[in-house]
Design a protein around this motif. Structure first.
Motif, short mmCIF file in Angstrom:
data_model
loop_
_atom_site.label_atom_id
_atom_site.label_comp_id
_atom_site.label_asym_id
_atom_site.label_seq_id
_atom_site.Cartn_x
_atom_site.Cartn_y
_atom_site.Cartn_z
N SER A 93 -5.51 9.39 -0.96
CA SER A 93 -4.30 10.15 -0.67
C SER A 93 -3.13 9.19 -0.45
O SER A 93 -3.27 8.17 0.23
N ILE A 94 -1.98 9.52 -1.03
CA ILE A 94 -0.75 8.77 -0.78
C ILE A 94 0.31 9.76 -0.32
O ILE A 94 0.83 10.55 -1.12
N LEU A 95 0.60 9.75 0.99
CA LEU A 95 1.66 10.61 1.51
C LEU A 95 3.01 10.05 1.09
O LEU A 95 3.23 8.83 1.15
N SER A 148 -11.62 4.31 19.16
CA SER A 148 -11.88 5.70 18.76
C SER A 148 -11.02 6.03 17.56
O SER A 148 -10.01 5.36 17.27
N PHE A 149 -11.40 7.07 16.85
CA PHE A 149 -10.60 7.51 15.70
C PHE A 149 -9.25 8.03 16.18
O PHE A 149 -8.24 7.87 15.48
N GLU A 150 -9.20 8.64 17.35
CA GLU A 150 -7.94 9.14 17.90
C GLU A 150 -6.97 7.98 18.14
O GLU A 150 -5.76 8.09 17.88
N ILE A 205 2.70 1.26 2.10
CA ILE A 205 1.74 0.72 3.06
C ILE A 205 0.32 1.14 2.66
O ILE A 205 0.08 2.26 2.24
N ASP A 206 -0.58 0.18 2.77
CA ASP A 206 -2.01 0.41 2.55
C ASP A 206 -2.72 -0.16 3.77
O ASP A 206 -3.36 -1.21 3.72
N PRO A 207 -2.58 0.54 4.92
CA PRO A 207 -3.11 0.02 6.18
C PRO A 207 -4.62 0.25 6.28
O PRO A 207 -5.23 0.81 5.36
N PRO A 208 -5.24 -0.16 7.38
CA PRO A 208 -6.64 0.22 7.61
C PRO A 208 -6.81 1.73 7.53
O PRO A 208 -5.87 2.49 7.77
N PHE A 209 -8.03 2.16 7.19
CA PHE A 209 -8.32 3.58 7.01
C PHE A 209 -9.02 4.20 8.22
O PHE A 209 -9.38 5.37 8.20
N GLY A 210 -9.24 3.41 9.27
CA GLY A 210 -9.95 3.93 10.43
C GLY A 210 -11.43 4.18 10.17
O GLY A 210 -12.01 5.14 10.67
N SER A 262 -7.48 10.84 7.17
CA SER A 262 -6.49 10.14 8.00
C SER A 262 -5.08 10.61 7.69
O SER A 262 -4.27 10.83 8.60
N ASN A 263 -4.78 10.77 6.40
CA ASN A 263 -3.44 11.23 6.05
C ASN A 263 -3.21 12.68 6.46
O ASN A 263 -2.09 13.07 6.78
#
Length: 324
Positions: free
Chosen positions: A127-129, A55-57, A27-32, A88-89
């Motif tokens: 970052s890739i978790l 919000s970021f939360e 997954i490469d979703p939005p980064f916020g 984010s990760n």
């Protein structure tokens, strides 16, 4: 599955409606990032999407839900790769019920060094978790040996050829098997029992040095250097590859993930299709792998379908994911 390749208009939040479990998910979703992304084509048209949140939360909670949804759609043995920025990760880990299945973090060097740094460190990695479920397929990938390293390391020669020296004895923090062999009793023992050392000796694979023995590693047998969790050998989207979507990732990034973590005949899944790179990489990797990819962006879906006119792309997909 009725088809090998699916390109679906689906909201990732509804992936609990999927009826198929998969081998590997990227997954490469939005980064916020609280911004809109767009790019203008030569014909004047725009491709865009929004990464704005209250919000970021809110974003982190949403991201955690997406990761949990992906995890539930893995087979009992599978890999989940979550591509985002470092903050984010880092923050999403505290929101996850599957944190015990966290395996590693891959840092991908996404750009060349910045020359305009004035007040801080250059931020050039993503970052890739990586989460591991059960005992999934994995195939080690290697990169070629550095030429200087090869010349300096494989500098011993016998009748077979050039070879390097590898440890065969224990060390202070890891004492091995204690016994004498061929007149040698290493201070910290051997890295193997007597039968194993005898086998290596019979095959001529032990180099008896002045101070201690070593195992021979022949240049002809070397596969190269195993890839670890820092990827600095995959460059950003090149001109030859062509950027067709604002957040497009290089195909070689996806090919590495697929070749190492999705078995032949396995199923890849990407619920944030973007430019369709996961689908493209799956097709290139071959070996009867299948791919389910989806997005809510009409720009994304139109782009993907236009890129693969010769493939029978399933755009209905109700056999694998009911449309809500």
């Amino acid at each position: 599955m009725k088809s090998d390749y699916y390109v679906l208009k689906r909201n990732a939040e509804t992936m609990d409606e999927m009826s198929v479990d998969v081998d590997c998910i990227y997954i490469d979703p939005p980064f916020g990032l609280q911004k809109d992304f767009s790019m203008k084509e030569t014909d004047g048209s725009d491709k865009s999407f929004s990464d704005n949140w209250d919000s970021f939360e809110e974003f982190i909670e949403w991201y955690a839900g997406i990761i949990h949804g992906c995890w539930n759609n893995l087979k009992k043995d599978g890999w989940l790769y979550c591509h985002n920025n470092h903050i984010s990760n880092s923050l999403v880990l505290s929101k996850l019920d599957i944190v015990k299945n966290y395996y590693t973090n891959i840092s991908w060097k996404r750009s060349h060094p910045h020359n305009n740094i004035k007040n801080g460190w250059g931020n050039i990695t993503d970052s890739i978790l990586v989460f591991r479920k059960g005992n999934p397929y994995f195939s080690v990938e290697y990169k070629p040996l550095d030429s200087k390293y090869g010349k300096s390391s494989f500098n011993n020669t016998d009748e077979v050829g050039n070879y390097a020296l590898a440890p065969i004895t224990g060390e202070k923090s890891r004492v091995g098997h204690m016994f004498e062999f061929n007149g040698v009793t290493p201070v910290y023992g051997w890295r193997g029992n007597k039968e194993k050392i005898q086998e290596l000796h019979n095959k001529g694979l032990i180099h008896y040095g002045k101070n201690k023995p070593y195992k021979k590693l022949y240049a002809s047998d070397s596969k190269g250097v195993p890839i670890q969790n820092f990827w600095d050998d995959i460059h950003p989207v090149t001109r030859r590859e062509g950027r067709s979507y604002p957040t497009q990732k290089p195909i070689n990034l996806l090919k590495r993930i697929i070749q190492t973590s999705c078995p032949a005949g396995g199923i890849m899944f990407d619920p944030f299709a973007g430019a369709g790179t996961t689908l493209s990489a799956t097709i290139e990797c071959g070996e009867n792998r299948k791919c389910i990819t989806s997005d809510i962006s009409d720009d994304s879906l139109e782009l993907i379908r236009s890129r693969f006119p010769l493939f029978d792309l399933n755009t209905d997909g109700n056999d694998v994911w009911l449309e809500c």
